[in-house]
Motif scaffolding. Structure first.
Motif, mmCIF file in Angstrom:
data_model
loop_
_atom_site.group_PDB
_atom_site.id
_atom_site.type_symbol
_atom_site.label_atom_id
_atom_site.label_comp_id
_atom_site.label_asym_id
_atom_site.label_seq_id
_atom_site.Cartn_x
_atom_site.Cartn_y
_atom_site.Cartn_z
ATOM 1 N N ALA A 21 30.237 47.331 54.314
ATOM 2 C CA ALA A 21 31.283 46.593 53.594
ATOM 3 C C ALA A 21 30.813 46.040 52.256
ATOM 4 O O ALA A 21 31.506 46.183 51.242
ATOM 5 C CB ALA A 21 31.828 45.463 54.462
ATOM 6 N N LEU A 24 30.606 48.176 49.013
ATOM 7 C CA LEU A 24 31.819 48.640 48.350
ATOM 8 C C LEU A 24 32.032 47.848 47.063
ATOM 9 O O LEU A 24 31.689 46.673 46.990
ATOM 10 C CB LEU A 24 33.021 48.465 49.280
ATOM 11 C CG LEU A 24 32.950 49.219 50.609
ATOM 12 C CD1 LEU A 24 34.068 48.764 51.529
ATOM 13 C CD2 LEU A 24 32.998 50.708 50.369
ATOM 14 N N LYS A 25 32.582 48.471 46.065
ATOM 15 C CA LYS A 25 32.849 47.770 44.811
ATOM 16 C C LYS A 25 34.217 47.099 44.830
ATOM 17 O O LYS A 25 34.384 46.018 44.307
ATOM 18 C CB LYS A 25 32.751 48.761 43.630
ATOM 19 C CG LYS A 25 33.107 48.172 42.285
ATOM 20 C CD LYS A 25 32.147 47.069 41.857
ATOM 21 C CE LYS A 25 32.496 46.562 40.469
ATOM 22 N NZ LYS A 25 31.966 45.279 40.169
ATOM 23 N N ASN A 26 35.191 47.739 45.460
ATOM 24 C CA ASN A 26 36.549 47.203 45.464
ATOM 25 C C ASN A 26 36.635 46.004 46.413
ATOM 26 O O ASN A 26 36.409 46.124 47.622
ATOM 27 C CB ASN A 26 37.524 48.306 45.890
ATOM 28 C CG ASN A 26 38.957 47.853 45.835
ATOM 29 O OD1 ASN A 26 39.343 46.926 46.527
ATOM 30 N ND2 ASN A 26 39.745 48.523 45.011
ATOM 31 N N LYS A 27 36.973 44.858 45.862
ATOM 32 C CA LYS A 27 37.029 43.617 46.625
ATOM 33 C C LYS A 27 38.003 43.711 47.802
ATOM 34 O O LYS A 27 37.725 43.207 48.882
ATOM 35 C CB LYS A 27 37.416 42.476 45.694
ATOM 36 C CG LYS A 27 37.423 41.121 46.338
ATOM 37 C CD LYS A 27 37.663 40.056 45.273
ATOM 38 C CE LYS A 27 37.863 38.712 45.878
ATOM 39 N NZ LYS A 27 39.170 38.493 46.432
ATOM 40 N N ASN A 28 39.139 44.385 47.621
ATOM 41 C CA ASN A 28 40.111 44.507 48.710
ATOM 42 C C ASN A 28 39.581 45.357 49.855
ATOM 43 O O ASN A 28 39.878 45.081 51.024
ATOM 44 C CB ASN A 28 41.429 45.064 48.185
ATOM 45 C CG ASN A 28 42.153 44.061 47.310
ATOM 46 O OD1 ASN A 28 41.900 42.861 47.364
ATOM 47 N ND2 ASN A 28 43.048 44.557 46.479
ATOM 48 N N TYR A 29 38.793 46.377 49.549
ATOM 49 C CA TYR A 29 38.176 47.179 50.613
ATOM 50 C C TYR A 29 37.148 46.351 51.378
ATOM 51 O O TYR A 29 37.029 46.458 52.599
ATOM 52 C CB TYR A 29 37.519 48.433 50.052
ATOM 53 C CG TYR A 29 38.477 49.448 49.467
ATOM 54 C CD1 TYR A 29 39.827 49.461 49.783
ATOM 55 C CD2 TYR A 29 38.021 50.411 48.579
ATOM 56 C CE1 TYR A 29 40.695 50.392 49.250
ATOM 57 C CE2 TYR A 29 38.884 51.357 48.031
ATOM 58 C CZ TYR A 29 40.211 51.339 48.381
ATOM 59 O OH TYR A 29 41.062 52.281 47.839
ATOM 60 N N ILE A 30 36.405 45.518 50.642
ATOM 61 C CA ILE A 30 35.438 44.631 51.288
ATOM 62 C C ILE A 30 36.177 43.718 52.274
ATOM 63 O O ILE A 30 35.786 43.587 53.436
ATOM 64 C CB ILE A 30 34.675 43.781 50.252
ATOM 65 C CG1 ILE A 30 33.771 44.651 49.380
ATOM 66 C CG2 ILE A 30 33.852 42.689 50.943
ATOM 67 C CD1 ILE A 30 33.176 43.909 48.185
ATOM 68 N N ALA A 32 39.131 44.073 53.689
ATOM 69 C CA ALA A 32 39.718 44.818 54.813
ATOM 70 C C ALA A 32 38.651 45.141 55.859
ATOM 71 O O ALA A 32 38.888 44.987 57.070
ATOM 72 C CB ALA A 32 40.391 46.093 54.308
ATOM 73 N N ALA A 33 37.491 45.570 55.399
ATOM 74 C CA ALA A 33 36.395 45.878 56.328
ATOM 75 C C ALA A 33 35.947 44.614 57.065
ATOM 76 O O ALA A 33 35.699 44.634 58.277
ATOM 77 C CB ALA A 33 35.226 46.515 55.580
ATOM 78 N N ILE A 68 43.826 39.495 50.816
ATOM 79 C CA ILE A 68 43.958 40.711 50.007
ATOM 80 C C ILE A 68 45.230 40.633 49.169
ATOM 81 O O ILE A 68 45.233 40.970 47.993
ATOM 82 C CB ILE A 68 43.989 41.971 50.901
ATOM 83 C CG1 ILE A 68 42.619 42.197 51.536
ATOM 84 C CG2 ILE A 68 44.421 43.204 50.093
ATOM 85 C CD1 ILE A 68 42.614 43.279 52.607
ATOM 86 N N ASP A 115 34.924 38.850 41.955
ATOM 87 C CA ASP A 115 34.077 39.577 42.905
ATOM 88 C C ASP A 115 32.668 38.994 42.961
ATOM 89 O O ASP A 115 32.071 38.895 44.032
ATOM 90 C CB ASP A 115 34.020 41.060 42.514
ATOM 91 C CG ASP A 115 33.127 41.856 43.436
ATOM 92 O OD1 ASP A 115 33.530 42.082 44.592
ATOM 93 O OD2 ASP A 115 32.007 42.226 43.005
#
Length: 176
Positions: A21, A24-30, A32-33, A68, A115
């Motif tokens: 997690a 990842l660069k994308n804060k929203n992906y972080i 979500a994980a 998110i 971020d």
């Protein structure tokens, strides 16, 4: 199979998710994980008779998803209030306090638009959860937080400390 063994299996799932997690660069992906990992971590704590940590993590699973979409300060404050109510109603001592303070850092970071700040808050919160897990003595939980904090720092280093232009030193002047 004992509750302890099941808890360690569930927290292993958390370990795998959190390991990736923070890279990842994308804060929203972080976020979500982390939501998914919190679900497994919450069940892990409940199996270890840690209601404060368990319910805080189950609530955090929802909180990460909410953060998110909505970054409003009032949502962050409401989340902190819910975590405080969980802590007060399930209070079992020092571990409850450590878990709540760790959650404050993570919550503040997750509702940030920045971020870099998110990663710093995750490092602070993860460090406190590491201490929590040492006191509780949940071996895979200790490993989860050690890897989470390390991975958070590596991600922070990769994205914010490398590839920075080096400022030249100011010229020095010698007196003749």
């Amino acid at each position: 199979m004992s509750d302890f063994l099941i808890s360690q299996i569930l927290v292993t799932i958390t370990l795998i998710i959190e390991f990736f997690a923070m890279q990842l660069k994308n804060k929203n992906y972080i976020l979500a994980a982390l939501s998914v990992s919190c679900f497994f971590n919450g069940i892990h704590y409940l199996l270890l008779d840690q209601p404060t940590a368990g319910l805080i993590f189950l609530f955090s699973s929802i909180r990460f998803l909410v953060s998110i979409k909505w970054k409003f300060q009032w949502v962050s404050i409401a989340s902190l209030c819910i975590s405080l109510v969980i802590t007060i109603t399930t209070y079992i001592g020092l571990l409850s306090i450590i878990g709540f303070v760790a959650t404050v850092f993570v919550t503040v970071g997750s509702f940030s638009h920045n971020d870099k700040f998110l990663r710093l808050m995750m490092i602070a919160g993860g460090t406190l959860w590491f201490v929590h897990n040492l006191i509780l003595w949940t071996p895979v939980g200790i490993l989860v937080e050690a890897i989470f904090v390390s991975s958070s720092f590596i991600g922070y280093y990769r994205y914010y400390l490398t590839n920075k232009p080096i400022k030249p030193l100011p010229p020095t002047y010698k007196d003749n």
